[in-house]
Design a protein around this motif. Structure first.
Motif, PDB file in Angstrom:
ATOM      1  N   GLY A   8       0.861  -1.182   0.000  1.00 40.10           N
ATOM      2  CA  GLY A   8       0.000   0.000   0.000  1.00 40.10           C
ATOM      3  C   GLY A   8       0.891   1.223   0.000  1.00 40.10           C
ATOM      4  N   GLY A   9       0.581   2.206  -0.815  1.00 42.77           N
ATOM      5  CA  GLY A   9       1.309   3.474  -0.739  1.00 42.77           C
ATOM      6  C   GLY A   9       2.604   3.511  -1.541  1.00 42.77           C
ATOM      7  N   THR A  10       3.313   4.642  -1.405  1.00 45.18           N
ATOM      8  CA  THR A  10       4.442   4.914  -2.303  1.00 45.18           C
ATOM      9  C   THR A  10       5.679   4.048  -2.007  1.00 45.18           C
ATOM     10  N   GLY A  35      -8.324  -0.097   1.651  1.00 44.60           N
ATOM     11  CA  GLY A  35      -8.957   0.718   2.704  1.00 44.60           C
ATOM     12  C   GLY A  35      -8.910   2.204   2.395  1.00 44.60           C
ATOM     13  N   ASP A  36      -7.975   2.619   1.502  1.00 49.06           N
ATOM     14  CA  ASP A  36      -7.847   4.035   1.109  1.00 49.06           C
ATOM     15  C   ASP A  36      -8.813   4.418   0.000  1.00 49.06           C
ATOM     16  N   ASP A  37      -9.534   3.451  -0.562  1.00 51.21           N
ATOM     17  CA  ASP A  37     -10.393   3.752  -1.714  1.00 51.21           C
ATOM     18  C   ASP A  37     -11.401   4.837  -1.347  1.00 51.21           C
ATOM     19  N   HIS A  44     -15.001   5.634  -8.625  1.00 50.65           N
ATOM     20  CA  HIS A  44     -14.347   4.781  -7.633  1.00 50.65           C
ATOM     21  C   HIS A  44     -12.827   4.878  -7.830  1.00 50.65           C
ATOM     22  N   VAL A  45     -12.154   5.487  -6.863  1.00 52.71           N
ATOM     23  CA  VAL A  45     -10.694   5.659  -6.931  1.00 52.71           C
ATOM     24  C   VAL A  45     -10.050   4.678  -5.961  1.00 52.71           C
ATOM     25  N   SER A  46      -9.063   3.941  -6.450  1.00 56.59           N
ATOM     26  CA  SER A  46      -8.330   2.949  -5.642  1.00 56.59           C
ATOM     27  C   SER A  46      -6.860   3.334  -5.646  1.00 56.59           C
ATOM     28  N   PRO A  47      -6.451   4.302  -4.795  1.00 52.68           N
ATOM     29  CA  PRO A  47      -5.111   4.874  -4.918  1.00 52.68           C
ATOM     30  C   PRO A  47      -3.984   3.837  -4.815  1.00 52.68           C
ATOM     31  N   ASP A  48      -4.091   2.908  -3.882  1.00 49.25           N
ATOM     32  CA  ASP A  48      -2.972   1.975  -3.711  1.00 49.25           C
ATOM     33  C   ASP A  48      -2.905   0.957  -4.847  1.00 49.25           C
ATOM     34  N   LEU A  49      -4.072   0.486  -5.311  1.00 51.77           N
ATOM     35  CA  LEU A  49      -4.057  -0.415  -6.485  1.00 51.77           C
ATOM     36  C   LEU A  49      -3.404   0.304  -7.655  1.00 51.77           C
ATOM     37  N   ASP A  50      -3.744   1.583  -7.822  1.00 52.13           N
ATOM     38  CA  ASP A  50      -3.230   2.307  -8.983  1.00 52.13           C
ATOM     39  C   ASP A  50      -1.741   2.620  -8.842  1.00 52.13           C
ATOM     40  N   SER A  51      -1.286   2.952  -7.619  1.00 50.09           N
ATOM     41  CA  SER A  51       0.155   3.214  -7.454  1.00 50.09           C
ATOM     42  C   SER A  51       0.962   1.962  -7.794  1.00 50.09           C
ATOM     43  N   GLY A  65       4.934  10.348  -6.688  1.00 50.82           N
ATOM     44  CA  GLY A  65       4.823   8.992  -6.129  1.00 50.82           C
ATOM     45  C   GLY A  65       3.411   8.454  -6.208  1.00 50.82           C
ATOM     46  N   TRP A  66       2.505   9.176  -6.809  1.00 52.25           N
ATOM     47  CA  TRP A  66       1.137   8.705  -7.066  1.00 52.25           C
ATOM     48  C   TRP A  66       0.680   9.282  -8.389  1.00 52.25           C
ATOM     49  N   GLY A  67      -0.338   8.667  -8.982  1.00 49.26           N
ATOM     50  CA  GLY A  67      -0.837   9.136 -10.268  1.00 49.26           C
ATOM     51  C   GLY A  67       0.140   8.818 -11.401  1.00 49.26           C
ATOM     52  N   TRP A  87      -9.711  19.161  -3.815  1.00 48.43           N
ATOM     53  CA  TRP A  87      -8.561  18.875  -2.952  1.00 48.43           C
ATOM     54  C   TRP A  87      -7.939  17.517  -3.269  1.00 48.43           C
ATOM     55  N   PHE A  88      -8.662  16.645  -3.939  1.00 47.03           N
ATOM     56  CA  PHE A  88      -8.086  15.356  -4.325  1.00 47.03           C
ATOM     57  C   PHE A  88      -7.749  15.445  -5.801  1.00 47.03           C
ATOM     58  N   GLY A  89      -6.454  15.457  -6.107  1.00 53.01           N
ATOM     59  CA  GLY A  89      -5.974  15.799  -7.441  1.00 53.01           C
ATOM     60  C   GLY A  89      -6.057  14.668  -8.449  1.00 53.01           C
ATOM     61  N   LEU A  90      -7.196  14.547  -9.124  1.00 52.21           N
ATOM     62  CA  LEU A  90      -7.299  13.533 -10.177  1.00 52.21           C
ATOM     63  C   LEU A  90      -6.761  14.100 -11.483  1.00 52.21           C
ATOM     64  N   GLY A  91      -5.762  13.445 -12.040  1.00 47.28           N
ATOM     65  CA  GLY A  91      -5.178  13.868 -13.311  1.00 47.28           C
ATOM     66  C   GLY A  91      -5.991  13.348 -14.488  1.00 47.28           C
ATOM     67  N   ARG A  93      -5.091  11.715 -17.362  1.00 45.67           N
ATOM     68  CA  ARG A  93      -4.843  10.321 -17.775  1.00 45.67           C
ATOM     69  C   ARG A  93      -5.347   9.355 -16.716  1.00 45.67           C
ATOM     70  N   ASP A  94      -5.112   9.725 -15.449  1.00 43.51           N
ATOM     71  CA  ASP A  94      -5.537   8.891 -14.321  1.00 43.51           C
ATOM     72  C   ASP A  94      -7.054   8.702 -14.349  1.00 43.51           C
ATOM     73  N   LEU A  95      -7.766   9.757 -14.771  1.00 44.10           N
ATOM     74  CA  LEU A  95      -9.238   9.692 -14.826  1.00 44.10           C
ATOM     75  C   LEU A  95      -9.711   8.501 -15.656  1.00 44.10           C
ATOM     76  N   TYR A 152      -8.417  12.723   5.809  1.00 41.49           N
ATOM     77  CA  TYR A 152      -7.328  12.893   6.783  1.00 41.49           C
ATOM     78  C   TYR A 152      -5.999  13.148   6.071  1.00 41.49           C
ATOM     79  N   PHE A 153      -5.704  12.331   5.055  1.00 43.02           N
ATOM     80  CA  PHE A 153      -4.362  12.305   4.466  1.00 43.02           C
ATOM     81  C   PHE A 153      -4.154  13.460   3.480  1.00 43.02           C
ATOM     82  N   VAL A 154      -5.076  13.630   2.572  1.00 38.14           N
ATOM     83  CA  VAL A 154      -4.881  14.636   1.512  1.00 38.14           C
ATOM     84  C   VAL A 154      -5.508  15.981   1.908  1.00 38.14           C
ATOM     85  N   ARG A 155      -6.792  15.964   2.272  1.00 36.50           N
ATOM     86  CA  ARG A 155      -7.457  17.254   2.534  1.00 36.50           C
ATOM     87  C   ARG A 155      -6.874  17.929   3.776  1.00 36.50           C
TER      88      ARG A 155
HETATM   89  N1  FO1 Z   1      -2.041  12.323  -2.624  1.00 32.35           N
HETATM   90  C1  FO1 Z   1      -1.923  13.617  -2.277  1.00 32.35           C
HETATM   91  O1  FO1 Z   1      -1.156  13.925  -1.371  1.00 32.35           O
HETATM   92  N2  FO1 Z   1      -2.676  14.593  -2.904  1.00 32.35           N
HETATM   93  C2  FO1 Z   1      -3.523  14.293  -3.908  1.00 32.35           C
HETATM   94  O2  FO1 Z   1      -4.180  15.188  -4.452  1.00 32.35           O
HETATM   95  C3  FO1 Z   1      -3.639  12.922  -4.316  1.00 32.35           C
HETATM   96  C4  FO1 Z   1      -4.440  12.536  -5.378  1.00 32.35           C
HETATM   97  C5  FO1 Z   1      -4.447  11.193  -5.797  1.00 32.35           C
HETATM   98  C6  FO1 Z   1      -5.167  10.796  -6.923  1.00 32.35           C
HETATM   99  C7  FO1 Z   1      -5.158   9.484  -7.334  1.00 32.35           C
HETATM  100  C8  FO1 Z   1      -4.408   8.545  -6.626  1.00 32.35           C
HETATM  101  O3  FO1 Z   1      -4.389   7.275  -7.039  1.00 32.35           O
HETATM  102  C9  FO1 Z   1      -3.672   8.909  -5.515  1.00 32.35           C
HETATM  103  C10 FO1 Z   1      -3.685  10.231  -5.087  1.00 32.35           C
HETATM  104  N3  FO1 Z   1      -2.945  10.635  -3.985  1.00 32.35           N
HETATM  105  C11 FO1 Z   1      -2.866  11.957  -3.625  1.00 32.35           C
HETATM  106  C12 FO1 Z   1      -2.193   9.664  -3.212  1.00 32.35           C
HETATM  107  C13 FO1 Z   1      -3.034   8.914  -2.185  1.00 32.35           C
HETATM  108  O4  FO1 Z   1      -3.749   9.753  -1.334  1.00 32.35           O
HETATM  109  C14 FO1 Z   1      -2.060   8.059  -1.324  1.00 32.35           C
HETATM  110  O5  FO1 Z   1      -1.094   7.480  -2.141  1.00 32.35           O
HETATM  111  C15 FO1 Z   1      -2.600   6.884  -0.657  1.00 32.35           C
HETATM  112  O6  FO1 Z   1      -3.927   6.831  -0.401  1.00 32.35           O
HETATM  113  C16 FO1 Z   1      -1.750   6.552   0.590  1.00 32.35           C
HETATM  114  O7  FO1 Z   1      -1.280   5.304   0.381  1.00 32.35           O
END
Ligand code: FO1
Length: 307
Positions: A8-10, A35-37, A44-51, A65-67, A87-91, A93-95, A152-155
């Motif tokens: 999970g995560g970067t 759990g971060d979805d 439906h955004v799944s940040p860790d699956l996508d990273s 480290g994301w997107g 506040w949640f930065g969807l790019g 291509r990521d969209l 909590y994490f981004v906003r």
């Molecule tokens: N992290 C940020 O700090 N700011 C963002 O705007 C942000 C947008 C975002 C969009 C898509 C995605 O897959 C991840 C994104 N993340 C962003 C990262 C994400 O919050 C974290 O990587 C994880 O949830 C923690 O593991």
């Protein structure tokens, strides 16, 4: 050698790239935190699956480290004009990933099925498995109420006091197809240097996963996300403290007791080795930082050698 990783995560994305440099990619299965979805603009955004997927596909943005790399945020600007939350930065291509995933889920497909399709389309040969097809949502308890993980994490940029962490829905969730088999059939299980409370914790909260880790014949090797008394990145320190765990490799080992066999720790934490041994965890002192591809690959080799 078959490898299963919990991720999970970067930090996880970097280590997985490092492992992939030394492994046949089809030998790697990654069990990923969901759990971060979050739902953003109805998607439906799944940040860790996508990273993980973007890292293994070679298209993860290196700086953030994301997107995705080579990203633009034109849709985000347009949404701001309509007063939508930005506040949640969807790019842009990521969209595309979130649009395809959301449509597939609305059509009744499972998260694991659509994840496999997305990863295949991006040329990823490793298996990327969501921890569960059912919704589990990490929720942060603060003195002023509960926050979704991304709030909590981004906003709020982790600038609020944490009094507890819940994994809503975990008790009813089932491991996604392939998760328990990947752990059972692996020769090595790697616990990535992810946040033990909010990245690996939700995976362990899915009934059956911790039991599978206890029963596997594989050697279970972790990499400490804590170095010199602080998290390499993110809020792992505050969250370990909220769990009553020390902010050190010992806290990490205690979060993963009793099935963790070895933990890679930084030279500045070498003094923890005897206490780790008392917990049944062999300390492997090595460079755990990954500022570039070479050191990602070196850490990947160190993990494989720690088996
Ligand atoms: N992290 C940020 O700090 N700011 C963002 O705007 C942000 C947008 C975002 C969009 C898509 C995605 O897959 C991840 C994104 N993340 C962003 C990262 C994400 O919050 C974290 O990587 C994880 O949830 C923690 O593991």
């Amino acid at each position: 050698m078959r490898v299963a990783a919990l991720a999970g995560g970067t930090g996880a994305a970097k280590l997985l790239r490092g492992l992939a440099a030394s492994l046949d990619s089809s030998a790697l299965s990654v069990v990923v935190n969901t759990g971060d979805d979050a739902e953003v603009w109805g998607l439906h955004v799944s940040p860790d699956l996508d990273s993980v997927m973007y890292a293994l596909a070679g298209v993860l943005d290196a700086g953030r480290g994301w997107g995705r790399a080579d990203e633009a945020f034109r849709c985000l600007s347009a949404m701001a004009v309509y007063g939508a939350p930005t506040w949640f930065g969807l790019g842009d291509r990521d969209l595309a990933t979130h649009l395809v995933r959301t449509r597939a889920l609305h059509e009744g497909r499972t998260l694991s099925a659509v994840t496999a399709d997305l990863a295949h389309a991006l040329g990823v040969a490793s298996r990327i498995l969501p921890m569960s097809d059912e919704a589990v949502r990490t929720t942060i308890r603060t003195p002023d109420g509960r926050l979704g993980f991304q709030e909590y994490f981004v906003r709020d940029k982790c600038q609020v006091e944490v009094v507890g962490v819940d994994y809503d829905g975990a008790e009813r969730a089932r491991p996604a197809p392939g998760v328990l088999e990947a752990i059972r059939d692996a020769d090595l299980v790697v616990v990535c240097p992810s946040n033990p409370v909010t990245s690996v914790g939700p995976i362990l909260a899915v009934p059956g996963v911790a039991e599978a880790l206890g029963a596997t014949r594989a050697s279970v090797v972790g990499v400490s996300p804590i170095v010199g008394g602080a998290a390499v990145s993110g809020p792992a320190g505050a969250l370990l403290r909220a769990r009553g765990l020390p902010v050190s490799p010992l806290g990490v080992a205690r979060a993963y007791a009793p099935w963790l066999r070895a933990l890679l720790i930084a030279p500045e934490d070498a003094a923890c080795a005897p206490e780790l041994a008392a917990l049944g965890v062999r300390a492997v002192v090595t460079d755990v930082m990954m500022p570039d591809r070479e050191r990602e690959a070196a850490l990947g080799r160190a993990v494989l050698a720690a088996r």
